[in-house]
Design a protein around this motif. Structure first.
Motif, mmCIF file in Angstrom:
data_model
loop_
_atom_site.group_PDB
_atom_site.id
_atom_site.type_symbol
_atom_site.label_atom_id
_atom_site.label_comp_id
_atom_site.label_asym_id
_atom_site.label_seq_id
_atom_site.Cartn_x
_atom_site.Cartn_y
_atom_site.Cartn_z
ATOM 1 N N ARG A 244 -20.100 45.128 -6.485
ATOM 2 C CA ARG A 244 -20.128 43.928 -7.315
ATOM 3 C C ARG A 244 -20.465 42.716 -6.464
ATOM 4 N NH1 ARG A 244 -13.667 43.529 -8.872
ATOM 5 N NH2 ARG A 244 -12.909 42.958 -6.767
ATOM 6 N N THR B 200 -20.748 38.213 -6.809
ATOM 7 C CA THR B 200 -20.726 36.935 -7.515
ATOM 8 C C THR B 200 -21.546 35.941 -6.706
ATOM 9 O OG1 THR B 200 -18.666 36.351 -6.393
ATOM 10 C CG2 THR B 200 -18.478 37.341 -8.576
ATOM 11 N N SER C 109 -14.585 39.241 -12.256
ATOM 12 C CA SER C 109 -15.857 38.816 -12.838
ATOM 13 C C SER C 109 -16.956 38.902 -11.779
ATOM 14 C CB SER C 109 -15.761 37.382 -13.356
ATOM 15 O OG SER C 109 -14.807 37.282 -14.393
ATOM 16 N N VAL D 223 -21.389 40.610 -11.220
ATOM 17 C CA VAL D 223 -22.402 41.580 -11.620
ATOM 18 C C VAL D 223 -22.070 42.882 -10.903
ATOM 19 C CG1 VAL D 223 -24.834 42.206 -11.630
ATOM 20 C CG2 VAL D 223 -24.152 39.815 -11.961
ATOM 21 N N LEU E 151 -23.334 42.567 -16.136
ATOM 22 C CA LEU E 151 -22.435 41.446 -15.917
ATOM 23 C C LEU E 151 -21.081 41.687 -16.579
ATOM 24 C CD1 LEU E 151 -21.953 38.535 -14.909
ATOM 25 C CD2 LEU E 151 -22.904 37.740 -17.086
ATOM 26 N N THR F 204 -17.542 39.606 -17.260
ATOM 27 C CA THR F 204 -16.903 38.304 -17.232
ATOM 28 C C THR F 204 -15.497 38.444 -17.801
ATOM 29 O OG1 THR F 204 -19.021 37.202 -17.563
ATOM 30 C CG2 THR F 204 -17.032 35.901 -17.934
#
Length: 121
Positions: free
Chosen positions: A38, A40, A90, A92, A116, A118
């Motif tokens: 992941r 951000t 949060s 991707v 994504l 969130t």
């Protein structure tokens, strides 16, 4: 041609759950390490969880006990069940396969395009 296609991202409230899936094609993925990273904005990519062909699974400390990674050999699908989600989850999320699963993914061979997630507080 190798393809990794993620699905399942979206918006969820803190404490909720999401299930990410990665449809894999074009390779004998059951023989490869597969996992999820992941990222951000402004932060380094982070290895979240990964699994090998024997089913040995590894998790970053921040998600252990909340996330579960699994691979469905029959359907060539890699899943990530995410429970008790927190706003800091949060990001991707990227499906990854093959190569060296170093913590930043520099050695990973195949990547999906990302989905994504969130988590609202």
């Amino acid at each position: 041609q190798v393809q990794l296609v993620e699905s399942g991202g979206g918006l969820v409230q803190a404490g909720g759950s999401l299930r990410l899936s990665c449809a894999a094609s074009g390779h004998a993925f059951s023989r490869l390490w597969m996992g999820w990273f992941r990222q951000t904005p402004g932060k380094e990519r982070e290895r979240v969880a990964f699994i090998n062909g024997r089913g040995d699974a590894y998790y970053v400390d921040s998600v252990r006990g909340r996330f579960t990674i699994s691979y469905d050999n029959a359907n060539d699908t890699l899943d990530l069940q995410m429970n008790s989600l927190k706003p800091e989850d949060s990001a991707v999320y990227y499906c990854a396969a093959g190569g060296n699963f170093d913590p930043r993914g520099a050695g990973v061979r195949y990547w999906g395009k990302g989905t994504l997630v969130t988590v609202s507080s």
